[in-house]
Design a protein around this motif. Structure first.
Motif, PDB file in Angstrom:
ATOM      1  N   ALA A  54      68.109  18.148  47.350  1.00 29.43           N
ATOM      2  CA  ALA A  54      67.907  19.552  47.747  1.00 29.43           C
ATOM      3  C   ALA A  54      67.775  19.667  49.259  1.00 29.43           C
ATOM      4  CB  ALA A  54      66.673  20.116  47.068  1.00 29.43           C
ATOM      5  N   LYS A  55      67.079  18.712  49.872  1.00 30.67           N
ATOM      6  CA  LYS A  55      66.909  18.719  51.321  1.00 30.67           C
ATOM      7  C   LYS A  55      68.255  18.518  52.021  1.00 30.67           C
ATOM      8  CE  LYS A  55      63.960  16.613  54.804  1.00 30.67           C
ATOM      9  NZ  LYS A  55      62.952  15.603  55.068  1.00 30.67           N
ATOM     10  N   LYS A  57      71.254  19.185  50.734  1.00 27.33           N
ATOM     11  CA  LYS A  57      72.066  20.380  50.483  1.00 27.33           C
ATOM     12  C   LYS A  57      71.667  21.499  51.435  1.00 27.33           C
ATOM     13  CE  LYS A  57      73.412  23.584  46.833  1.00 27.33           C
ATOM     14  NZ  LYS A  57      73.243  23.973  45.436  1.00 27.33           N
ATOM     15  N   LYS A  58      70.377  21.663  51.642  1.00 24.66           N
ATOM     16  CA  LYS A  58      69.878  22.711  52.555  1.00 24.66           C
ATOM     17  C   LYS A  58      70.368  22.433  53.976  1.00 24.66           C
ATOM     18  CE  LYS A  58      65.676  24.978  54.093  1.00 24.66           C
ATOM     19  NZ  LYS A  58      64.219  25.016  54.028  1.00 24.66           N
ATOM     20  N   GLY A  59      70.360  21.171  54.387  1.00 27.57           N
ATOM     21  CA  GLY A  59      70.827  20.804  55.721  1.00 27.57           C
ATOM     22  C   GLY A  59      72.296  21.099  55.913  1.00 27.57           C
ATOM     23  N   GLN A  61      74.024  23.384  54.269  1.00 24.30           N
ATOM     24  CA  GLN A  61      74.182  24.840  54.280  1.00 24.30           C
ATOM     25  C   GLN A  61      73.784  25.440  55.629  1.00 24.30           C
ATOM     26  OE1 GLN A  61      71.795  26.117  50.942  1.00 24.30           O
ATOM     27  NE2 GLN A  61      73.478  25.870  49.513  1.00 24.30           N
ATOM     28  N   ASN A  62      72.859  24.782  56.331  1.00 25.19           N
ATOM     29  CA  ASN A  62      72.412  25.279  57.620  1.00 25.19           C
ATOM     30  C   ASN A  62      73.201  24.678  58.789  1.00 25.19           C
ATOM     31  OD1 ASN A  62      70.461  26.901  56.454  1.00 25.19           O
ATOM     32  ND2 ASN A  62      68.873  25.347  56.601  1.00 25.19           N
TER      33      ASN A  62
END
Length: 65
Positions: A54-55, A57-59, A61-62
């Motif tokens: 999740a971390k 994936k978030k990175g 996306q950002n």
């Protein structure tokens, strides 16, 4: 005083939890985590692999990755 917060759980014998307290990460056994009354509940924590995915994936996306 700021109470430690659980981040993710890890399989093992015994299972353990990565916690963050005052900006510092450390580890507690499942039993110690439960006895201390830390939140969120042990069973609600993601497994380490889920947390890292999740971390990551978030990175992505950002704009990181």
């Amino acid at each position: 005083m700021e109470k430690a917060v659980g981040v993710y759980r890890c399989p093992g014998n015994p299972p353990f939890v990565c916690i963050v307290e005052r900006g510092k990460a450390s580890y507690l056994t499942q039993a110690a985590y439960r006895e201390a009354g830390h939140k969120p509940d042990f069973d609600a924590l993601p497994w380490e692999t889920e947390h890292r995915a999740a971390k990551e994936k978030k990175g992505v996306q950002n704009g990181g990755g």
